[in-house]
Motif scaffolding. Sequence first.
Motif, mmCIF file in Angstrom:
data_model
loop_
_atom_site.group_PDB
_atom_site.id
_atom_site.type_symbol
_atom_site.label_atom_id
_atom_site.label_comp_id
_atom_site.label_asym_id
_atom_site.label_seq_id
_atom_site.Cartn_x
_atom_site.Cartn_y
_atom_site.Cartn_z
ATOM 1 N N GLY A 40 0.774 -1.230 0.000
ATOM 2 C CA GLY A 40 0.000 0.000 0.000
ATOM 3 C C GLY A 40 0.805 1.280 0.000
ATOM 4 N N SER A 41 2.140 1.186 0.034
ATOM 5 C CA SER A 41 2.996 2.377 0.064
ATOM 6 C C SER A 41 3.777 2.510 -1.240
ATOM 7 N N MET A 42 3.789 3.700 -1.819
ATOM 8 C CA MET A 42 4.530 3.957 -3.050
ATOM 9 C C MET A 42 6.021 4.061 -2.753
ATOM 10 N N PHE A 43 6.833 3.344 -3.528
ATOM 11 C CA PHE A 43 8.283 3.325 -3.345
ATOM 12 C C PHE A 43 8.941 4.307 -4.312
ATOM 13 N N THR A 44 9.768 5.202 -3.779
ATOM 14 C CA THR A 44 10.482 6.219 -4.570
ATOM 15 C C THR A 44 9.537 7.020 -5.474
ATOM 16 N N ALA A 45 8.361 7.334 -4.966
ATOM 17 C CA ALA A 45 7.384 8.087 -5.763
ATOM 18 C C ALA A 45 7.917 9.470 -6.119
ATOM 19 N N THR A 46 8.582 10.120 -5.188
ATOM 20 C CA THR A 46 9.120 11.468 -5.453
ATOM 21 C C THR A 46 10.089 11.441 -6.621
ATOM 22 N N GLU A 47 10.971 10.442 -6.643
ATOM 23 C CA GLU A 47 11.950 10.331 -7.728
ATOM 24 C C GLU A 47 11.266 10.059 -9.073
ATOM 25 N N HIS A 48 10.253 9.223 -9.066
ATOM 26 C CA HIS A 48 9.516 8.942 -10.305
ATOM 27 C C HIS A 48 8.817 10.198 -10.825
ATOM 28 N N ILE A 49 8.202 10.937 -9.917
ATOM 29 C CA ILE A 49 7.502 12.154 -10.330
ATOM 30 C C ILE A 49 8.492 13.190 -10.838
ATOM 31 N N ASP A 50 9.638 13.315 -10.180
ATOM 32 C CA ASP A 50 10.676 14.237 -10.662
ATOM 33 C C ASP A 50 11.108 13.878 -12.073
ATOM 34 N N ARG A 207 17.934 2.122 -10.565
ATOM 35 C CA ARG A 207 19.375 2.319 -10.756
ATOM 36 C C ARG A 207 19.915 3.303 -9.722
ATOM 37 N N GLN A 208 19.171 4.362 -9.475
ATOM 38 C CA GLN A 208 19.598 5.341 -8.482
ATOM 39 C C GLN A 208 19.668 4.716 -7.097
ATOM 40 N N VAL A 209 18.717 3.832 -6.792
ATOM 41 C CA VAL A 209 18.745 3.131 -5.511
ATOM 42 C C VAL A 209 19.946 2.184 -5.453
ATOM 43 N N VAL A 210 20.243 1.518 -6.588
ATOM 44 C CA VAL A 210 21.404 0.629 -6.648
ATOM 45 C C VAL A 210 22.685 1.395 -6.334
ATOM 46 N N MET A 211 22.815 2.602 -6.880
ATOM 47 C CA MET A 211 24.013 3.407 -6.617
ATOM 48 C C MET A 211 24.150 3.699 -5.117
ATOM 49 N N LYS A 212 23.034 3.979 -4.454
ATOM 50 C CA LYS A 212 23.068 4.229 -3.010
ATOM 51 C C LYS A 212 23.431 2.955 -2.250
ATOM 52 N N CYS A 213 22.899 1.832 -2.701
ATOM 53 C CA CYS A 213 23.208 0.555 -2.056
ATOM 54 C C CYS A 213 24.696 0.242 -2.156
ATOM 55 N N GLU A 236 29.866 -11.263 -11.947
ATOM 56 C CA GLU A 236 28.435 -11.189 -11.680
ATOM 57 C C GLU A 236 27.804 -10.228 -12.676
ATOM 58 N N VAL A 237 26.575 -10.515 -13.073
ATOM 59 C CA VAL A 237 25.795 -9.603 -13.911
ATOM 60 C C VAL A 237 24.390 -9.554 -13.318
ATOM 61 N N PHE A 238 23.806 -8.364 -13.283
ATOM 62 C CA PHE A 238 22.420 -8.267 -12.845
ATOM 63 C C PHE A 238 21.734 -7.101 -13.543
ATOM 64 N N LEU A 239 20.426 -7.068 -13.438
ATOM 65 C CA LEU A 239 19.628 -5.990 -14.010
ATOM 66 C C LEU A 239 18.790 -5.372 -12.903
ATOM 67 N N SER A 240 18.300 -4.168 -13.164
ATOM 68 C CA SER A 240 17.397 -3.531 -12.208
ATOM 69 C C SER A 240 16.296 -2.793 -12.939
ATOM 70 N N SER A 241 15.118 -2.789 -12.329
ATOM 71 C CA SER A 241 13.991 -2.001 -12.824
ATOM 72 C C SER A 241 12.947 -1.950 -11.726
ATOM 73 N N THR A 242 11.937 -1.132 -11.923
ATOM 74 C CA THR A 242 10.877 -1.007 -10.920
ATOM 75 C C THR A 242 10.200 -2.347 -10.667
ATOM 76 N N SER A 243 9.872 -3.076 -11.728
ATOM 77 C CA SER A 243 9.141 -4.339 -11.558
ATOM 78 C C SER A 243 10.064 -5.517 -11.263
ATOM 79 N N SER A 244 11.290 -5.473 -11.798
ATOM 80 C CA SER A 244 12.214 -6.606 -11.625
ATOM 81 C C SER A 244 13.103 -6.472 -10.396
#
Length: 283
Positions: A40-50, A207-213, A236-244
């Motif tokens: 029920g909580s939006m994740f990184t909504a501010t960043e998406h809206i920006d 991706r921005q969250v990955v950089m912080k991690c 290692e290889v990996f991908l990132s996205s909102t859904s994945s």
Amino acid sequence: MEKMLYNDRLIDIEDAKLSINDRGYQFGDGIYEVIKVYEGSMFTATEHIDRLYRSADEIRLVIPYTKDVLHKMLYDLVEENELATGHIYLQITRGIAPRNHAFPTDFTEPTLIAYTQVAERPINNLRFGVSAIFVEDIRWLRCDIKSLNLLGNVLAKQQAHEAHCYEAIQHRGEMVTEGSSSNIYGIKDGVLYTHPINNYILNGITRQVVMKCCKEIGLSVVEEAFTKEQALQMDEVFLSSTSSEITPIIKIENTVIKSGEPGIYTRKIQQTFEEKVQQLLLV
């Protein structure tokens, strides 16, 4: 009955009617975002809206709402539909006007739609990893804009689907850019490599969250494009996205990446990402 946003109103989704003269339908003249919702909580909504507003600026589209108002509209949509885990799809087009390649000369109101979709987290992919293929990147030169023009991405994803793979890793010549619907990363000798932010890739919110991690776990990051051959030689290889989220890639084409299992740094990034999701749920 499920609701959707149509401009600034919540309406029954079955009552939605879109004009054939909408420039999004005629030209793909618009932008979009996909926002993840956890419990029920939006994740990184501010960043998406920006990023949505940045994309709008790049195509000279004026969004007729402030960021705060739009944020509240999306919050109300999630509440109204009682969405637990899933996504919000948000799209804004230049509006309805007689078909003409040039922008409408009269004042045309943009068209906003948004709806929710239930989607469970991809637990098996996160745990065991996925396979991918290479596909030549045939898209336009403004991939930094999250526009509705996704045919190049769709064709790449279809190639992956037909090859029984999860993702298509796109490349211009020998240089890897990004996935058909994700950002791509390689880790070699304790250093993470990923394509720099420019017009060839989308600056993914995950991706921005990955950089912080990476910063939090002390993993060095080099924002530098790597080749297809280098991708196959990564530890290692990996991908990132909102859904994945953070999904390990354990095989590319016929090459198994290292041991064929998700790597230790990928696991650490996943764990740090998960901590951020749990922090959201505690607010």
